[in-house]
Structure formats: C-alpha cells, structure tokens
Design a protein around this motif. Structure first.
Motif, PDB file in Angstrom:
ATOM      1  N   THR A  36       0.805  -1.217   0.000  1.00 53.12           N
ATOM      2  CA  THR A  36       0.000   0.000   0.000  1.00 53.12           C
ATOM      3  C   THR A  36       0.840   1.270   0.000  1.00 53.12           C
ATOM      4  O   THR A  36       0.348   2.337  -0.375  1.00 53.12           O
ATOM      5  CB  THR A  36      -0.949   0.032   1.214  1.00 53.12           C
ATOM      6  OG1 THR A  36      -0.175   0.003   2.424  1.00 53.12           O
ATOM      7  CG2 THR A  36      -1.887  -1.170   1.193  1.00 53.12           C
ATOM      8  N   ARG A  60       2.161  -7.527  -2.571  1.00 51.43           N
ATOM      9  CA  ARG A  60       0.725  -7.588  -2.836  1.00 51.43           C
ATOM     10  C   ARG A  60       0.196  -9.014  -2.810  1.00 51.43           C
ATOM     11  O   ARG A  60      -0.837  -9.293  -2.191  1.00 51.43           O
ATOM     12  CB  ARG A  60       0.423  -6.944  -4.191  1.00 51.43           C
ATOM     13  CG  ARG A  60      -1.043  -6.998  -4.565  1.00 51.43           C
ATOM     14  CD  ARG A  60      -1.316  -6.251  -5.860  1.00 51.43           C
ATOM     15  NE  ARG A  60      -2.732  -6.262  -6.178  1.00 51.43           N
ATOM     16  CZ  ARG A  60      -3.279  -5.580  -7.170  1.00 51.43           C
ATOM     17  NH1 ARG A  60      -2.519  -4.842  -7.962  1.00 51.43           N
ATOM     18  NH2 ARG A  60      -4.579  -5.633  -7.396  1.00 51.43           N
ATOM     19  N   GLU A  64      -2.550 -10.255  -0.068  1.00 52.27           N
ATOM     20  CA  GLU A  64      -3.895 -10.578  -0.536  1.00 52.27           C
ATOM     21  C   GLU A  64      -4.209 -12.068  -0.522  1.00 52.27           C
ATOM     22  O   GLU A  64      -5.367 -12.451  -0.343  1.00 52.27           O
ATOM     23  CB  GLU A  64      -4.087 -10.034  -1.958  1.00 52.27           C
ATOM     24  CG  GLU A  64      -4.124  -8.512  -2.026  1.00 52.27           C
ATOM     25  CD  GLU A  64      -4.463  -8.006  -3.415  1.00 52.27           C
ATOM     26  OE1 GLU A  64      -4.366  -8.799  -4.382  1.00 52.27           O
ATOM     27  OE2 GLU A  64      -4.822  -6.824  -3.545  1.00 52.27           O
ATOM     28  N   THR A  92      -6.550  -2.472   3.685  1.00 48.30           N
ATOM     29  CA  THR A  92      -5.791  -3.732   3.696  1.00 48.30           C
ATOM     30  C   THR A  92      -5.397  -4.108   5.118  1.00 48.30           C
ATOM     31  O   THR A  92      -5.507  -5.274   5.526  1.00 48.30           O
ATOM     32  CB  THR A  92      -4.524  -3.592   2.827  1.00 48.30           C
ATOM     33  OG1 THR A  92      -4.907  -3.326   1.484  1.00 48.30           O
ATOM     34  CG2 THR A  92      -3.686  -4.855   2.876  1.00 48.30           C
TER      35      THR A  92
END
Length: 295
Positions: A36, A60, A64, A92
């Motif tokens: 982020t 990422r 995720e 996130t």
C-alpha cells in the motif's frame, strides 16, 4: 501472544516509535508490508536499525493471498507486521486486523504519522477535510471516476479533499503471462502531474462542476515527512506543469479556504499563479488584483 501492527511513519528507519522499536526487536517474526505504500529506504536499513536480519517482505500477492501466514503464527508467538504510515489508514490493514481477531489472535496497534495527518503541513486545517479519495491510474480501456461524487460532496459542503495517488508495485505483466512467463512490471508511483491531468479529464467526462481546473485552488504535496518534502499550490492546470520530484505524491482539492489557511498557503503558490494571496489572507485573481493596484 500478540500480532502487533506497527506504523513506521513517513520517512526512514528512525521514524518508528520507541514502543514500536522495542516490540520489533522482541518479536519472533517480523513482516514488512510493501504493497500500500513505501518508505524512502530499503529493508537493509531497517534490519540494521532493528538489529535483525530476518524481516519478511509482504508484497501484494503475500498480503492478498497469504495473509494467514502473517497473523496465524501470532497464536503461538509475538509477530510484528510493519506498515508505512499508520496502521489504520488502509483497508488492507483493517482487513488483516479483523481476520486475525476472528481467528482468535490478539491484536495491538502502534500508531504513527501518516499522510492523512501530515497533509495539514501545508496550512489547511484538518478539521476542514471531508472524505479522502484514491485516484487510480487511467489506461486506454479503463478510466474509473468513482471518486468524482465524493469530491463534489466535499466541495458542496465547503470541505477539502485529500487525494491519495495510485501506487503500482510488483504488478504482473499480463502479456508475458500469456506466453507462460511470470514477469513483473517496474514500480510506478502516480505523480501530482498525472493526477491533475486525470482530474481535468474526469471533470470533462462527468461534467458535474465539482471543481474548475482553471480556478479551483489545489495543493500538490510530495515526500511528506521527509527533509526535502515539496508543497505547491495553484490550479490543476498550473500544478500539472510543475516538477514535484521523487515519490510519494498526494494532492488536495480545496473547499472553502479560511483567511488563516490562505496566509499559510501563500509561500507555496506556484510562480506566476493566477492567484494572489495578500498579507491579510485574502485570495484574488492576479489580473484583477494587479489592475486594482495600478489604479
């Protein structure tokens, strides 16, 4: 045992709080979120300052798709999850916090400076800000303007809008993937210039008069919290032509601006801006101001 979500601030390894540093040094595992946002330094500098060599980069894909590898070990041992800025400024991080608690993991937050607060360094009052928005990169086939109604909502209420700009880190190259290769594109960090151009284009698409690219006062900011931070104020048309230097950048679209805010913004007006701010903190169109002073 605890999952500590620790804010690292905005600049370098020395921005961490004393409590945060103590927890990092005592944790069994340390993860650094690199999705982020990013710091101005690399992992090696952090490891040297923290006196450890085992920090795991959580990109990422990791955040995720494999987030449980971050929070589930905290059932048995202390884990530090390091994030740039403050732990509660990105969805996130909130998602990981919620999932960890649902899994029975104790979570503690260690706060720090973030762009959400540091944006006030330009002189605009934080209590006059409305909803924060994110501006994604446009491409030839996709030009999302879902942020536009929030800007209009803020402006109708006289509120400023903080625009957080897109970051592309470890993005897959889909053309290479079609050839059976895993290749990642170079990192990209949206500049104030690109954001201004896209906002101008968005007004052309929506035509809702949320702002005027030629007359709405805006503020571009770069490298907040760092020694060489950059602040410039002007219209979107003016800001798109300025050199803000290295990332990270963000942008503010002003709402109603108080005299004291204008006084604080005066040193940041771009050269030859269409605006003039006088010593009393009043905003004028340059041409009208100069005509009045000539008479």
């Amino acid at each position: 045992m605890v999952l500590y979500i620790i804010g690292l601030g905005l600049n370098d390894e020395k921005d961490v709080t004393v409590r945060g540093l103590e927890l990092i040094k005592s944790s069994s595992k340390v993860f650094l979120e690199a999705y982020t946002s990013v710091l101005s330094i690399g992992k090696d500098r952090l490891e040297a300052f923290y006196d450890r060599d085992d920090i795991v980069i959580a990109d990422r894909d990791f955040v995720e798709c494999r987030a449980e590898e971050i929070y589930l070990p905290a059932k048995e041992e202390d884990v530090s999850f390091l994030v740039v800025g403050d732990p509660v400024c990105a969805t996130t991080h909130s998602d990981i916090m919620i999932r960890a608690r649902e899994a029975g993991v104790k979570v503690e937050l260690v706060h720090n400076a973030s762009a959400m607060g540091a944006a006030g360094c330009c002189g605009l009052q934080l209590y006059s800000f409305g909803q924060t928005i994110s501006i994604p990169y446009f491409d030839d086939n996709w030009k999302p303007t879902s942020f536009y109604p929030r800007i209009k909502y803020n402006r109708l209420g006289g509120m400023h809008t903080l625009c957080l700009l897109d970051i592309k880190v470890k993005e897959p190259d889909f053309e290479a993937m079609q050839r059976g290769k895993i290749v990642y594109l170079p990192p990209r960090f949206m500049t104030v210039n690109v954001a201004a151009e896209q906002l101008i284009e968005s007004e052309g698409i929506r035509k809702g008069k949320a702002y005027n690219p030629e007359s709405t006062l805006c503020v571009g900011l770069a490298r907040l919290g760092q020694i060489d931070q950059c602040i410039m104020a002007g219209t979107l048309e003016e800001l798109k032509e300025q050199d803000f230097g290295a990332p990270l950048h963000c942008l503010i679209i002003c709402g109603e601006v108080h005299d004291m805010e204008l006084e604080a913004l005066r040193p940041y007006l771009v050269k030859d801006s269409k605006f003039v701010i006088d010593a009393e903190g009043s905003l004028f169109d340059r041409n009208a101001y100069e005509d009045n002073n000539d008479t």
